[in-house]
Write an enzyme that holds these catalytic residues in place. Structure first.
Site, PDB file in Angstrom:
ATOM      1  N   THR A  75      -1.067   1.419  11.501  1.00 36.14           N
ATOM      2  CA  THR A  75      -0.025   0.724  10.739  1.00 36.14           C
ATOM      3  C   THR A  75       0.667  -0.379  11.536  1.00 36.14           C
ATOM      4  O   THR A  75       1.643  -0.958  11.048  1.00 36.14           O
ATOM      5  CB  THR A  75       1.037   1.717  10.246  1.00 36.14           C
ATOM      6  OG1 THR A  75       1.621   2.392  11.369  1.00 36.14           O
ATOM      7  CG2 THR A  75       0.419   2.744   9.299  1.00 36.14           C
ATOM      8  N   TYR A 126      -4.554  -5.619   8.293  1.00 38.44           N
ATOM      9  CA  TYR A 126      -4.055  -4.309   7.869  1.00 38.44           C
ATOM     10  C   TYR A 126      -4.324  -4.093   6.382  1.00 38.44           C
ATOM     11  O   TYR A 126      -4.872  -3.057   5.969  1.00 38.44           O
ATOM     12  CB  TYR A 126      -2.565  -4.207   8.172  1.00 38.44           C
ATOM     13  CG  TYR A 126      -1.898  -2.992   7.581  1.00 38.44           C
ATOM     14  CD1 TYR A 126      -2.256  -1.711   7.984  1.00 38.44           C
ATOM     15  CD2 TYR A 126      -0.899  -3.115   6.620  1.00 38.44           C
ATOM     16  CE1 TYR A 126      -1.640  -0.591   7.450  1.00 38.44           C
ATOM     17  CE2 TYR A 126      -0.285  -2.002   6.078  1.00 38.44           C
ATOM     18  CZ  TYR A 126      -0.649  -0.747   6.488  1.00 38.44           C
ATOM     19  OH  TYR A 126      -0.039   0.360   5.951  1.00 38.44           O
ATOM     20  N   THR A 155      -0.909   1.241   0.700  1.00 44.74           N
ATOM     21  CA  THR A 155       0.172   0.313   1.015  1.00 44.74           C
ATOM     22  C   THR A 155       0.265  -0.849   0.033  1.00 44.74           C
ATOM     23  O   THR A 155      -0.725  -1.212  -0.623  1.00 44.74           O
ATOM     24  CB  THR A 155      -0.062  -0.260   2.436  1.00 44.74           C
ATOM     25  OG1 THR A 155       0.904  -1.283   2.716  1.00 44.74           O
ATOM     26  CG2 THR A 155      -1.443  -0.888   2.552  1.00 44.74           C
ATOM     27  N   ASP A 156       1.435  -1.444  -0.013  1.00 44.69           N
ATOM     28  CA  ASP A 156       1.652  -2.675  -0.789  1.00 44.69           C
ATOM     29  C   ASP A 156       0.884  -3.858  -0.202  1.00 44.69           C
ATOM     30  O   ASP A 156       0.666  -4.859  -0.894  1.00 44.69           O
ATOM     31  CB  ASP A 156       3.139  -3.017  -0.822  1.00 44.69           C
ATOM     32  CG  ASP A 156       3.729  -3.183   0.575  1.00 44.69           C
ATOM     33  OD1 ASP A 156       3.670  -2.235   1.368  1.00 44.69           O
ATOM     34  OD2 ASP A 156       4.259  -4.279   0.874  1.00 44.69           O
TER      35      ASP A 156
END
Length: 240
Positions: A9, A72, A48-49
């Site tokens: 992350t 990412y 995730t967004d």
């Protein structure tokens, strides 16, 4: 049911190590999905967004076409697809964003520290999202596991929206500090290897039809979480 919370992350570091990040964020979920397929288990992949471009003017729906702009985001999207391809009938994607909690670093905990160290704090005011308590995400995943919800993609973020600046001011209010000590700045003043989404607000349409209620208002959650955040940050400071 297996819940995969493991991920790379470090968004900025990922820009220079995409191959290694891909092994964690896509290869790992693929391995888990294959194991779950053999064992007859369901799998929840936390995502995730950042799979979206962050340029929308409305909340992103679960079915909107992803367009990641970072290493990412690309690797997390690859992880989503690995799970859904291998487990079309038993795979769940739970996207979340702007997480905070008592365990581990987070933006609210950083603001707690800076409030005691600086007379003023400059925070970006042109990135929109939904501050989300990790306890609420855990509860959402448990509710999803206990429900008859169909496999697929779900969004687990708080309701409402704000900016990092708005969140920082709310933290100062909860500290009984003057929120005007937090000053707004544009994102352009911060140079980072990975671009941040200008708009990370996620819609909750899939929750509406699943029997799993969406997470409530971000301010209410932050108020409930705040005693734990404050205690954790003070304990961390005392240990230094």
């Amino acid at each position: 049911m297996v819940v995969n919370c493991a991920a790379w992350t470090a968004v900025d570091d990922a820009e220079a190590a995409e191959e290694q990040v891909l092994a964690v964020n896509a290869g790992g979920p693929a391995n888990l999905a294959s194991a779950c397929d053999r064992a007859g288990a369901r799998l929840v992949q936390v995502s995730t967004d950042y799979v979206f471009a962050g340029t929308s003017a409305r909340p992103y729906a679960e079915h909107d076409v992803p367009a990641p702009r970072t290493a990412y985001g690309r690797t997390k999207l690859a992880g989503e697809r690995a799970v859904l391809d291998r487990l079309p009938g038993t795979g769940y994607i739970v996207r979340t964003a702007w997480l905070y909690g008592a365990h581990g670093p987070s933006f609210p905990r950083t603001m707690i520290t800076l409030e005691g160290q600086r007379p003023t704090v400059d925070v970006v005011d042109d990135q929109y999202g939904q501050p989300t308590w990790t306890v609420d995400v855990a509860g959402y995943i448990i509710a999803l596991a206990d429900s008859a919800a169909k496999p697929g993609i779900y969004h687990a973020t708080s309701s409402g929206q704000t900016t990092w600046f708005g969140l920082a001011r709310e933290v100062f209010r909860l500290l009984d500090a003057d929120p005007h000590r937090v000053r707004p700045i544009p994102s352009s003043t911060l140079r980072r290897p990975a671009p941040r989404p200008a708009y990370s607000v996620l819609g909750h349409g899939a929750s509406d039809g699943s029997g799993v209620p969406p997470i409530g208002d971000w301010r209410a959650a932050l108020r409930q979480a705040f005693p734990g955040l404050l205690a954790a940050q003070r304990k961390a400071a005392a240990a230094r």
